[in-house]
Scaffold this motif. Structure first.
Motif, short mmCIF file in Angstrom:
data_model
loop_
_atom_site.label_atom_id
_atom_site.label_comp_id
_atom_site.label_asym_id
_atom_site.label_seq_id
_atom_site.Cartn_x
_atom_site.Cartn_y
_atom_site.Cartn_z
N TYR A 64 4.83 0.26 14.67
CA TYR A 64 4.30 -0.96 15.30
C TYR A 64 2.79 -1.06 15.08
O TYR A 64 2.28 -2.08 14.60
CB TYR A 64 4.64 -0.94 16.79
CG TYR A 64 4.05 -2.05 17.60
CD1 TYR A 64 4.68 -3.29 17.69
CD2 TYR A 64 2.88 -1.86 18.33
CE1 TYR A 64 4.15 -4.31 18.46
CE2 TYR A 64 2.34 -2.87 19.10
CZ TYR A 64 2.97 -4.10 19.16
OH TYR A 64 2.44 -5.12 19.92
N ASP A 65 2.07 0.02 15.41
CA ASP A 65 0.61 0.02 15.26
C ASP A 65 0.19 -0.05 13.80
O ASP A 65 -0.77 -0.73 13.44
CB ASP A 65 0.01 1.26 15.93
CG ASP A 65 0.25 1.26 17.43
OD1 ASP A 65 0.07 0.20 18.06
OD2 ASP A 65 0.64 2.31 17.96
N TRP A 66 0.92 0.65 12.94
CA TRP A 66 0.65 0.62 11.51
C TRP A 66 0.79 -0.81 10.97
O TRP A 66 -0.05 -1.28 10.19
CB TRP A 66 1.61 1.58 10.80
CG TRP A 66 1.52 1.59 9.31
CD1 TRP A 66 0.60 2.25 8.54
CD2 TRP A 66 2.37 0.91 8.39
NE1 TRP A 66 0.84 2.03 7.20
CE2 TRP A 66 1.94 1.21 7.09
CE3 TRP A 66 3.49 0.09 8.55
CZ2 TRP A 66 2.57 0.71 5.95
CZ3 TRP A 66 4.11 -0.40 7.42
CH2 TRP A 66 3.65 -0.10 6.14
N SER A 67 1.85 -1.50 11.39
CA SER A 67 2.08 -2.87 10.94
C SER A 67 0.99 -3.82 11.41
O SER A 67 0.56 -4.71 10.66
CB SER A 67 3.44 -3.37 11.43
OG SER A 67 4.47 -2.65 10.83
N LEU A 68 0.54 -3.63 12.65
CA LEU A 68 -0.57 -4.44 13.16
C LEU A 68 -1.84 -4.18 12.36
O LEU A 68 -2.54 -5.10 11.95
CB LEU A 68 -0.82 -4.14 14.64
CG LEU A 68 0.19 -4.68 15.64
CD1 LEU A 68 -0.09 -4.12 17.03
CD2 LEU A 68 0.18 -6.20 15.66
N GLU A 69 -2.13 -2.89 12.15
CA GLU A 69 -3.34 -2.48 11.44
C GLU A 69 -3.39 -3.02 10.01
O GLU A 69 -4.43 -3.45 9.53
CB GLU A 69 -3.39 -0.95 11.41
CG GLU A 69 -4.62 -0.35 10.81
CD GLU A 69 -4.56 1.16 10.84
OE1 GLU A 69 -4.33 1.77 9.77
OE2 GLU A 69 -4.74 1.74 11.93
N LYS A 70 -2.24 -3.03 9.34
CA LYS A 70 -2.16 -3.50 7.95
C LYS A 70 -2.02 -5.02 7.85
O LYS A 70 -2.08 -5.58 6.76
CB LYS A 70 -0.97 -2.84 7.25
CG LYS A 70 -1.10 -1.35 7.10
CD LYS A 70 -2.21 -1.01 6.14
CE LYS A 70 -2.28 0.47 5.90
NZ LYS A 70 -3.36 0.81 4.97
N GLY A 71 -1.80 -5.68 8.99
CA GLY A 71 -1.62 -7.13 8.97
C GLY A 71 -0.22 -7.57 8.58
O GLY A 71 0.01 -8.74 8.28
N TYR A 72 0.75 -6.65 8.62
CA TYR A 72 2.13 -6.98 8.29
C TYR A 72 2.85 -7.64 9.46
O TYR A 72 3.88 -8.27 9.29
CB TYR A 72 2.91 -5.73 7.88
CG TYR A 72 2.38 -5.05 6.65
CD1 TYR A 72 1.98 -5.79 5.53
CD2 TYR A 72 2.28 -3.67 6.58
CE1 TYR A 72 1.50 -5.17 4.39
CE2 TYR A 72 1.80 -3.04 5.44
CZ TYR A 72 1.41 -3.79 4.36
OH TYR A 72 0.94 -3.17 3.23
N ASN A 89 4.10 -7.19 23.20
CA ASN A 89 3.26 -6.12 23.74
C ASN A 89 4.03 -5.20 24.68
O ASN A 89 3.47 -4.24 25.20
CB ASN A 89 2.07 -6.71 24.50
CG ASN A 89 0.99 -7.19 23.56
OD1 ASN A 89 0.61 -6.48 22.64
ND2 ASN A 89 0.51 -8.40 23.79
N ILE A 97 0.98 7.80 13.29
CA ILE A 97 0.82 6.44 13.81
C ILE A 97 2.22 5.83 13.93
O ILE A 97 3.08 6.04 13.07
CB ILE A 97 -0.10 5.57 12.91
CG1 ILE A 97 -0.39 4.22 13.57
CG2 ILE A 97 0.49 5.41 11.52
CD1 ILE A 97 -1.49 3.43 12.87
N ASP A 133 0.82 -1.20 0.00
CA ASP A 133 0.00 0.00 0.00
C ASP A 133 0.86 1.25 0.00
O ASP A 133 1.87 1.31 0.68
CB ASP A 133 -0.89 0.06 1.25
CG ASP A 133 -1.94 -1.03 1.27
OD1 ASP A 133 -2.28 -1.53 0.19
OD2 ASP A 133 -2.40 -1.37 2.36
#
Length: 92
Positions: free
Chosen positions: A51-59, A68, A48, A2
């Motif tokens: 870490y949060d971006w990667s979680l959100e995108k499923g990476y 955590n 953002i 993306d």
């Protein structure tokens, strides 16, 4: 991958901190080429954490309890961000 709304950050080889922030890849590459720099140019999302971006995108998927913890999150990087490597000002 993306395309994200972000800024380009250059981290020079051996540097502890980033040495340049740019709105466009072209401007960053001009700077890198003119000064014959070696390092990595990475596109970072705005407003953002990576870490949060990667979680959100499923990476990235949390698989361990340590994923955590602050000590993990504050050092987190991902190859999923658009990035380029340079050696002596040239794309490697």
């Amino acid at each position: 991958m993306d395309r994200i709304n972000g800024v380009w950050i250059f981290h020079g080889e051996g540097g502890r901190f980033s040495s340049g922030v740019f709105l466009t890849k072209a401007t960053a590459e001009d700077w890198i080429n003119q000064r014959q720099l070696s390092g990595t140019l990475t596109l970072y999302p705005l407003d953002i954490g990576v870490y949060d971006w990667s979680l959100e995108k499923g990476y990235f998927v949390i698989e361990k309890e340590e994923h955590n913890k602050a000590t993990f999150i504050q050092r987190f990087t991902t190859g999923s961000q658009e990035h380029y490597h340079y050696e002596d000002g040239r794309l490697d």
